[in-house]
Design a protein around this motif. Sequence first.
Motif, PDB file in Angstrom:
ATOM      1  N   ASP A  26      29.078  85.115  20.573  1.00  0.00           N
ATOM      2  CA  ASP A  26      28.061  85.240  21.611  1.00  0.00           C
ATOM      3  C   ASP A  26      26.763  84.587  21.141  1.00  0.00           C
ATOM      4  OD1 ASP A  26      27.560  86.196  24.169  1.00  0.00           O
ATOM      5  OD2 ASP A  26      26.375  87.850  23.359  1.00  0.00           O
ATOM      6  N   CYS A  27      26.391  84.836  19.884  1.00  0.00           N
ATOM      7  CA  CYS A  27      25.142  84.271  19.361  1.00  0.00           C
ATOM      8  C   CYS A  27      25.126  84.376  17.831  1.00  0.00           C
ATOM      9  CB  CYS A  27      23.941  85.021  19.930  1.00  0.00           C
ATOM     10  SG  CYS A  27      22.400  84.462  19.186  1.00  0.00           S
ATOM     11  N   ALA A  28      25.033  83.222  17.172  1.00  0.00           N
ATOM     12  CA  ALA A  28      25.039  83.195  15.714  1.00  0.00           C
ATOM     13  C   ALA A  28      23.808  83.890  15.129  1.00  0.00           C
ATOM     14  CB  ALA A  28      25.110  81.748  15.227  1.00  0.00           C
ATOM     15  N   HIS A  29      22.652  83.700  15.770  1.00  0.00           N
ATOM     16  CA  HIS A  29      21.421  84.352  15.303  1.00  0.00           C
ATOM     17  C   HIS A  29      21.601  85.864  15.254  1.00  0.00           C
ATOM     18  CE1 HIS A  29      18.570  81.043  15.564  1.00  0.00           C
ATOM     19  NE2 HIS A  29      19.142  80.684  16.685  1.00  0.00           N
ATOM     20  N   ASN A  30      22.102  86.341  16.377  1.00  0.00           N
ATOM     21  CA  ASN A  30      22.206  87.785  16.542  1.00  0.00           C
ATOM     22  C   ASN A  30      23.180  88.367  15.509  1.00  0.00           C
ATOM     23  OD1 ASN A  30      21.412  90.054  17.873  1.00  0.00           O
ATOM     24  ND2 ASN A  30      22.959  89.923  19.457  1.00  0.00           N
ATOM     25  N   ALA A  31      24.267  87.645  15.259  1.00  0.00           N
ATOM     26  CA  ALA A  31      25.254  88.111  14.278  1.00  0.00           C
ATOM     27  C   ALA A  31      24.620  88.156  12.885  1.00  0.00           C
ATOM     28  CB  ALA A  31      26.474  87.200  14.286  1.00  0.00           C
ATOM     29  N   PRO A 218      17.115  76.805  17.013  1.00  0.00           N
ATOM     30  CA  PRO A 218      16.272  77.691  17.836  1.00  0.00           C
ATOM     31  C   PRO A 218      17.095  78.739  18.571  1.00  0.00           C
ATOM     32  CG  PRO A 218      16.471  75.528  18.852  1.00  0.00           C
ATOM     33  CD  PRO A 218      17.165  75.433  17.538  1.00  0.00           C
ATOM     34  N   CYS A 219      16.409  79.818  18.886  1.00  0.00           N
ATOM     35  CA  CYS A 219      17.025  80.896  19.662  1.00  0.00           C
ATOM     36  C   CYS A 219      17.105  80.421  21.117  1.00  0.00           C
ATOM     37  CB  CYS A 219      16.135  82.124  19.525  1.00  0.00           C
ATOM     38  SG  CYS A 219      16.501  83.467  20.603  1.00  0.00           S
ATOM     39  N   THR A 220      18.308  80.138  21.569  1.00  0.00           N
ATOM     40  CA  THR A 220      18.453  79.482  22.869  1.00  0.00           C
ATOM     41  C   THR A 220      18.040  80.370  24.037  1.00  0.00           C
ATOM     42  OG1 THR A 220      20.754  80.149  22.832  1.00  0.00           O
ATOM     43  CG2 THR A 220      20.268  77.885  22.175  1.00  0.00           C
ATOM     44  N   CYS A 221      17.919  81.672  23.811  1.00  0.00           N
ATOM     45  CA  CYS A 221      17.507  82.557  24.908  1.00  0.00           C
ATOM     46  C   CYS A 221      16.043  82.371  25.280  1.00  0.00           C
ATOM     47  CB  CYS A 221      17.791  84.010  24.580  1.00  0.00           C
ATOM     48  SG  CYS A 221      19.529  84.413  24.735  1.00  0.00           S
ATOM     49  N   ILE A 222      15.328  81.527  24.532  1.00  0.00           N
ATOM     50  CA  ILE A 222      13.974  81.193  24.947  1.00  0.00           C
ATOM     51  C   ILE A 222      14.010  80.541  26.333  1.00  0.00           C
ATOM     52  CG2 ILE A 222      13.913  78.887  23.885  1.00  0.00           C
ATOM     53  CD1 ILE A 222      11.052  81.368  23.619  1.00  0.00           C
ATOM     54  N   SER A 228      19.134  88.344  29.893  1.00  0.00           N
ATOM     55  CA  SER A 228      20.149  87.697  29.052  1.00  0.00           C
ATOM     56  C   SER A 228      19.811  87.798  27.572  1.00  0.00           C
ATOM     57  CB  SER A 228      20.257  86.207  29.402  1.00  0.00           C
ATOM     58  OG  SER A 228      20.627  86.056  30.736  1.00  0.00           O
ATOM     59  N   GLN A 229      18.603  88.272  27.271  1.00  0.00           N
ATOM     60  CA  GLN A 229      18.178  88.252  25.865  1.00  0.00           C
ATOM     61  C   GLN A 229      18.656  89.507  25.135  1.00  0.00           C
ATOM     62  OE1 GLN A 229      13.987  87.908  26.469  1.00  0.00           O
ATOM     63  NE2 GLN A 229      14.110  85.739  27.018  1.00  0.00           N
ATOM     64  N   CYS A 230      18.890  89.345  23.838  1.00  0.00           N
ATOM     65  CA  CYS A 230      19.361  90.487  23.060  1.00  0.00           C
ATOM     66  C   CYS A 230      18.162  91.218  22.440  1.00  0.00           C
ATOM     67  CB  CYS A 230      20.336  90.038  21.979  1.00  0.00           C
ATOM     68  SG  CYS A 230      19.531  89.338  20.559  1.00  0.00           S
ATOM     69  N   THR A 231      18.462  92.282  21.724  1.00  0.00           N
ATOM     70  CA  THR A 231      17.400  93.127  21.180  1.00  0.00           C
ATOM     71  C   THR A 231      16.609  92.438  20.068  1.00  0.00           C
ATOM     72  OG1 THR A 231      19.085  94.088  19.762  1.00  0.00           O
ATOM     73  CG2 THR A 231      18.471  95.340  21.710  1.00  0.00           C
ATOM     74  N   THR A 232      17.145  91.352  19.493  1.00  0.00           N
ATOM     75  CA  THR A 232      16.409  90.698  18.406  1.00  0.00           C
ATOM     76  C   THR A 232      15.497  89.580  18.920  1.00  0.00           C
ATOM     77  OG1 THR A 232      18.192  89.147  17.947  1.00  0.00           O
ATOM     78  CG2 THR A 232      18.208  91.187  16.712  1.00  0.00           C
ATOM     79  N   PHE A 233      15.414  89.396  20.228  1.00  0.00           N
ATOM     80  CA  PHE A 233      14.606  88.301  20.776  1.00  0.00           C
ATOM     81  C   PHE A 233      13.167  88.352  20.274  1.00  0.00           C
ATOM     82  CE2 PHE A 233      11.848  86.337  23.938  1.00  0.00           C
ATOM     83  CZ  PHE A 233      12.454  85.111  24.125  1.00  0.00           C
ATOM     84  N   SER A 234      12.543  89.519  20.337  1.00  0.00           N
ATOM     85  CA  SER A 234      11.125  89.582  19.969  1.00  0.00           C
ATOM     86  C   SER A 234      10.936  89.396  18.460  1.00  0.00           C
ATOM     87  CB  SER A 234      10.493  90.896  20.428  1.00  0.00           C
ATOM     88  OG  SER A 234      11.227  91.966  19.922  1.00  0.00           O
ATOM     89  N   TYR A 235      11.948  89.733  17.673  1.00  0.00           N
ATOM     90  CA  TYR A 235      11.868  89.505  16.219  1.00  0.00           C
ATOM     91  C   TYR A 235      11.864  88.010  15.908  1.00  0.00           C
ATOM     92  CZ  TYR A 235      13.767  88.909  11.493  1.00  0.00           C
ATOM     93  OH  TYR A 235      13.990  88.503  10.205  1.00  0.00           O
ATOM     94  N   ILE A 236      12.685  87.275  16.660  1.00  0.00           N
ATOM     95  CA  ILE A 236      12.791  85.838  16.403  1.00  0.00           C
ATOM     96  C   ILE A 236      11.645  85.076  17.077  1.00  0.00           C
ATOM     97  CG2 ILE A 236      14.261  83.805  16.803  1.00  0.00           C
ATOM     98  CD1 ILE A 236      16.675  85.658  16.648  1.00  0.00           C
ATOM     99  N   ASN A 237      11.262  85.509  18.263  1.00  0.00           N
ATOM    100  CA  ASN A 237      10.262  84.769  19.055  1.00  0.00           C
ATOM    101  C   ASN A 237       8.950  85.544  19.079  1.00  0.00           C
ATOM    102  OD1 ASN A 237      12.135  82.595  20.314  1.00  0.00           O
ATOM    103  ND2 ASN A 237      13.202  84.529  20.636  1.00  0.00           N
TER     104      ASN A 237
HETATM  105  S1  SF4 Z   1      17.828  86.323  22.240  1.00  0.00           S
HETATM  106 FE1  SF4 Z   1      19.419  87.101  20.971  1.00  0.00          FE
HETATM  107  S2  SF4 Z   1      21.303  86.428  21.941  1.00  0.00           S
HETATM  108 FE2  SF4 Z   1      19.664  85.149  22.698  1.00  0.00          FE
HETATM  109  S3  SF4 Z   1      19.696  83.331  21.355  1.00  0.00           S
HETATM  110 FE3  SF4 Z   1      18.156  84.771  20.619  1.00  0.00          FE
HETATM  111  S4  SF4 Z   1      19.225  85.969  19.078  1.00  0.00           S
HETATM  112 FE4  SF4 Z   1      20.764  84.952  20.343  1.00  0.00          FE
END
Ligand code: SF4
Length: 518
Positions: A26-31, A218-222, A228-237
């Motif tokens: 589903d998402c390498a970042h999230n994993a 990059p985190c493509t959910c930007i 559609s965003q996962c719980t780690t979105f704000s940590y990455i972005n």
């Molecule tokens: S928001 Fe989550 S699921 Fe979407 S790309 Fe970023 S880390 Fe992956």
Amino acid sequence: MGGGCGTAAGSDMKKLSKTNYLVYRDCAHNAWVKVHKPEIYHAVSLSVFEQAIIEVGNDVDVRARELFPDGILVRRGDAVGTAELVAARAPVIYQPVFETDRYTTACDILAWNAATGAYDLYEVKASTSGEDRKAKDDLYAHDIAFQALVLQENGVPLGGLHLVRLNGEYVSDGKLDLNLLFTREDFTDRVTPLLAAVRAEMDAAHDLMQLPSRPAAPCTCIYKGRSSQCTTFSYINTNVPDYSVHDLTRIGASPKKLKALVDDGILAITDVPDEFELTVPQRNQVAAAKRRRPSVELDPLAAFLDEIHYPIAFLDYETYPCALPRFAGYGPFNHVPFQFSLHVVKAPGGDAVHHEFLFTEATCPDAPFVAALKAALPAEGSIIVWNKPFEKGINAKLAERLPAEQSALAAINDRVIDLMDVFTEQMLVHPGFRGKTSIKWVLPALVPGLSYKGLAIQEGATASETWNSIVTGELEPAEAAEARKNLLTYCGLDSLAMVEIWRALLATVAARELREAG
Ligand code: SF4
């Protein structure tokens, strides 16, 4: 099957589990975050509802074992015990565990097939074959492929690969027929062509998990809407504000627009230029955020309120979506209506009189629910709900199960008016709604004195699980009494919230009339 163990085997390596492989797909970042920063991945602890989904999965899994009786249940994580059972050709094994130097997996059921001289694998899913079938089947095929590859690497003779899931067409006659409740589908031909690609994905996922830092991509959910965003979105972005362009109403359906905004560095909702092309609802949302005050379409709002007739009944249901049908007439995941709250305002300026019903016996609540509803509802006038497809749908299902009540329930449905329409149709837009129309967002913005905050139960899914824990006897008597009290408080607030929102809307229209008269 190639070993594919590759380069860096060692005790400090992180083994890739099936769950993490599926997260990786589903998402390498999230994993990566899940494995290396679990405190961030789990920063939002599982809701009671999410926990319930896991428990439902376990319940369904346990029931499905009865299709393959007399199996041996493997202790969690016991790969050695599993190997012994497989070597002895145990006929049926529940929850066998397999490991390689890179991977680890548990299966639901292995059943020895004497005709083929191999084990058949059965993956059990607590889902029906209804909506999203294609996407779900693809996910399940990858899930089974992962298991098959790990088993083959362990030298397990493997025959058919099967999916066991709930039959969405099944309706219980009061006693579960497991052979009709579950469907068994042969996924062998679907999984086999995937094996080489899944093997490559597993290797890539495993290697990524060994990296000391997050993947650079990059985190493509930007470029995706908030849902559609996962719980780690704000940590990455970290540069994306809490209320951002990702919260624009239905922006996920317009990825080009969202990309244009993000690529121009426009992230805060208040920074969207006035000339940027938006839908009318999006434009109204941005305008309200910029002005920091609500906008009201007074004529449509007044017309909507004029359609509501006294005595006015504000009605809210709580239900439990039960995976394994408990009562006659129910199918998998049909909702059991167990509670309602009703506030009745008889005449203009009158108080809201409260009625409530909560059924916590282990028997079917259908008939008592309808009897209590008919007794409490006024014989005429409008019935106000929030999101009418839900309450009307529950009434329609009740009518199917209780044919004698069909006309009464149809008459109730004919009187239903959806208060949420005021907000979905943007008769009133408030910056505090943040583009949402849920009562949990509307209430605090329009009626700041009334709130779900501080309640033991704050949303419907928790109410469902609380009820289930009462009727299944999981709670001690004192805990059950407390849980009942919490349910009554929560559901009571849902219908009272509608009363107060309606009053706030009346006051808005009355203020205009006063202004015009003055
Ligand atoms: S928001 Fe989550 S699921 Fe979407 S790309 Fe970023 S880390 Fe992956």
